[in-house]
Design a protein around this motif. Structure first.
Motif, PDB file in Angstrom:
ATOM      1  N   GLY A 342       0.795  -1.228   0.000  1.00 42.95           N
ATOM      2  CA  GLY A 342       0.000   0.000   0.000  1.00 42.95           C
ATOM      3  C   GLY A 342       0.824   1.273   0.000  1.00 42.95           C
ATOM      4  O   GLY A 342       0.270   2.364  -0.065  1.00 42.95           O
ATOM      5  N   CYS A 345       4.142  -0.459  -2.987  1.00 41.64           N
ATOM      6  CA  CYS A 345       3.594  -1.598  -3.736  1.00 41.64           C
ATOM      7  C   CYS A 345       2.068  -1.510  -3.798  1.00 41.64           C
ATOM      8  O   CYS A 345       1.387  -1.691  -2.787  1.00 41.64           O
ATOM      9  N   THR A 346       1.547  -1.188  -4.969  1.00 46.40           N
ATOM     10  CA  THR A 346       0.104  -1.136  -5.201  1.00 46.40           C
ATOM     11  C   THR A 346      -0.154  -1.807  -6.561  1.00 46.40           C
ATOM     12  O   THR A 346       0.795  -2.060  -7.292  1.00 46.40           O
ATOM     13  N   MET A 355       0.811  -8.689  -5.972  1.00 43.41           N
ATOM     14  CA  MET A 355       0.089  -7.446  -6.218  1.00 43.41           C
ATOM     15  C   MET A 355      -0.251  -7.293  -7.704  1.00 43.41           C
ATOM     16  O   MET A 355      -1.009  -6.428  -8.097  1.00 43.41           O
ATOM     17  N   TRP A 366      -5.966  -5.297  -1.389  1.00 46.82           N
ATOM     18  CA  TRP A 366      -5.913  -3.868  -1.721  1.00 46.82           C
ATOM     19  C   TRP A 366      -7.262  -3.408  -2.280  1.00 46.82           C
ATOM     20  O   TRP A 366      -7.789  -2.368  -1.912  1.00 46.82           O
ATOM     21  N   ARG A 370      -9.279  -3.506   2.333  1.00 50.01           N
ATOM     22  CA  ARG A 370      -8.565  -2.560   3.207  1.00 50.01           C
ATOM     23  C   ARG A 370      -9.450  -1.896   4.247  1.00 50.01           C
ATOM     24  O   ARG A 370      -8.987  -1.514   5.317  1.00 50.01           O
TER      25      ARG A 370
END
Lengths: 380, 78
Positions: A342, A345-346, A355, A366, A370
């Motif tokens: 988050g 790394c998204t 991811m 994600w 969340r």
């Protein structure tokens, strides 16, 4: 009946949740691993975890083919695609998987490599027919579900006498990975998680059937329930697992009987066994070297093997040391336990493979999970 | 990768291909992995291939069972 909406009925799901709550022993912990990325995605998308009692926990397993492909194989594909005589055909969700030092097929394409996203291996055959002077390589990845389409592609190439088409084979098998999670010696440094039962893959099982899990259930004393991908299928499978644990059974049960039988798809299995054979071992991201878990082309089909025909050399790449994909894939850690999650790394800028694909544990969390982290923080 | 979908076969084509419809959206897929396919059958599609036929009777049975289990749950003390 369209075989989708009927299996998404909210009222029935709530009733199934109540049944699970009524039957789960509050003194017991039930830890079930859904092996398959499709199930991980469904659990997150439909918020199923919120419907389960606290002592019934779902652990997301390594069954996302994009997530378990080691970075070195991505580097090998990029190196191949950079050759001017090569057209590399790939499934779309491979495009952004990180190789070493932030490399990806998408960036290689932006730099001019001829990389084409295909929906099906049939597309790769057509591209080979339209580009007789070029070497068309199909980047084959996936579990038992995507292997038969690769086999059909090779059979078609042979039938059409195409000499410019090859396969970079990265196909892997489900049962060895499930076994590895439970017994591999090289995972001790990451830690191990206790698992009380498995939700077996839906579409992998349409091909291999339920029989391959029987040894596994017997050997490890763990219940396995093959489940469909719809929310009601998942809830029913979890209830079936709770019942098996309560009754101290460890059997293979088939919740997904509308698409899966004991023997699987014989025609598909024949296609695969004609063309492929086992590798002694294959590297999985997060699991390391797993014996007899990957496939390669038989010697008789060597002319279709890109690794031989294009003289590809094995590349090994260490993952980003801060990335926890390995532990997350094996259910030892959760996405939020990774300090990269988050922040750097998204899904837009994935550092690790979990991811990249919507089926990866991190991407699913994600996108859909969340809000739960905030709720938990407020409570604690 | 694995999010396959059920679709109805609307037309069989030569070379082991077929047209399927997903809620009216048409798609050409390979049926090389399926035997004895007929128009009107529902199949599960993945990466452009039909993987298996869906058994309508088993689907009905599963739905009925889910309704029963759900009703039991609704009746259970919660």
């Amino acid at each position: 009946m369209k075989y989708a909406d009927e299996f998404r009925d909210k009222e029935i799901a709530l009733g199934l949740a109540k049944a699970i709550r009524a039957e789960a022993d509050p003194q017991k912990l039930y830890r079930f691993m859904e092996f398959c990325g499709g199930h991980t995605h469904a659990i997150s998308r439909y918020g199923l975890e919120d419907m389960l009692p606290k002592n019934v926990r779902m652990i997301h397993g390594p069954g996302c083919p994009v997530c378990v492909l080691p970075a070195g194989r991505i580097d090998m594909a990029i190196r191949l695609a950079e050759r001017p005589d090569v057209i590399l055909c790939v499934y779309g969700d491979l495009m952004r998987v990180p190789g070493s030092q932030g490399a990806s097929l998408l960036k290689a394409k932006a730099r001019g490599a001829d990389i084409r996203m295909v929906y099906s291996t049939i597309d790769a055959i057509r591209i080979a027919q339209d580009n007789a002077g070029r070497e068309v390589v199909f980047f084959a990845i996936g579990f038992e579900t995507t292997t038969p389409p690769t086999a059909v592609m090779i059979r078609l190439a042979q039938k059409k006498q195409l000499e410019n088409v090859t396969v970079f084979c990265n196909h892997v098998l489900t049962p060895p990975a499930m076994q590895n999670i439970l017994e591999s010696p090289d995972i001790r440094n990451i830690g191990r998680i206790e698992i009380d039962g498995f939700v077996g893959p839906a579409h992998v099982s349409t091909i291999i059937g339920t029989a391959p899990y029987e040894f596994f259930a017997e050997e490890f004393g763990k219940p396995v329930v093959i489940a469909g991908f719809e929310p009601l299928d998942m809830m029913q499978a979890i209830l079936m697992l709770v019942r098996q644990v309560n009754e101290d059974r460890h059997e293979v049960e088939n919740q997904y009987s509308r698409a899966v039988n004991r023997d699987g798809n014989l025609r598909a299995k024949e296609e695969v066994s004609d063309i492929f054979e086992l590798r002694d071992q294959f590297e999985w991201r997060g699991l390391g070297q797993v014996p007899y878990s990957g496939l390669k082309l038989k010697r008789a089909y060597a002319i279709y093997d890109a690794e031989l025909r294009c003289d590809m050399h094995e590349l090994r790449v260490d993952d980003n040391p801060a990335c926890e994909c390995g532990a997350i894939l094996r259910g030892v850690k959760k996405p939020v336990d990774c300090k990269l999650f988050g922040t750097v790394c998204t899904p837009e800028t994935p550092m690790g493979s979990c991811m990249v694909s919507s089926e990866g544990g991190c991407a699913a969390h994600w996108t859909y999970g969340r809000f739960r982290d905030h709720q938990q923080r407020r409570v604690s | 990768m694995c999010l396959a979908i059920p679709a109805e076969v609307t037309k069989l084509l030569p070379d082991e291909m077929a047209i399927v419809s997903i809620d009216g959206v048409r798609k050409e897929i390979s049926v090389a992995l399926i035997e004895n396919l007929a128009v009107g059958d529902y199949v599960i599609i993945h990466v452009g291939y039909a993987l298996t036929k869906i058994d309508p009777e088993e689907a009905m049975r599963t739905l009925e069972l889910q309704r029963e289990l759900s009703a039991e749950g609704q009746g259970a003390a919660s």
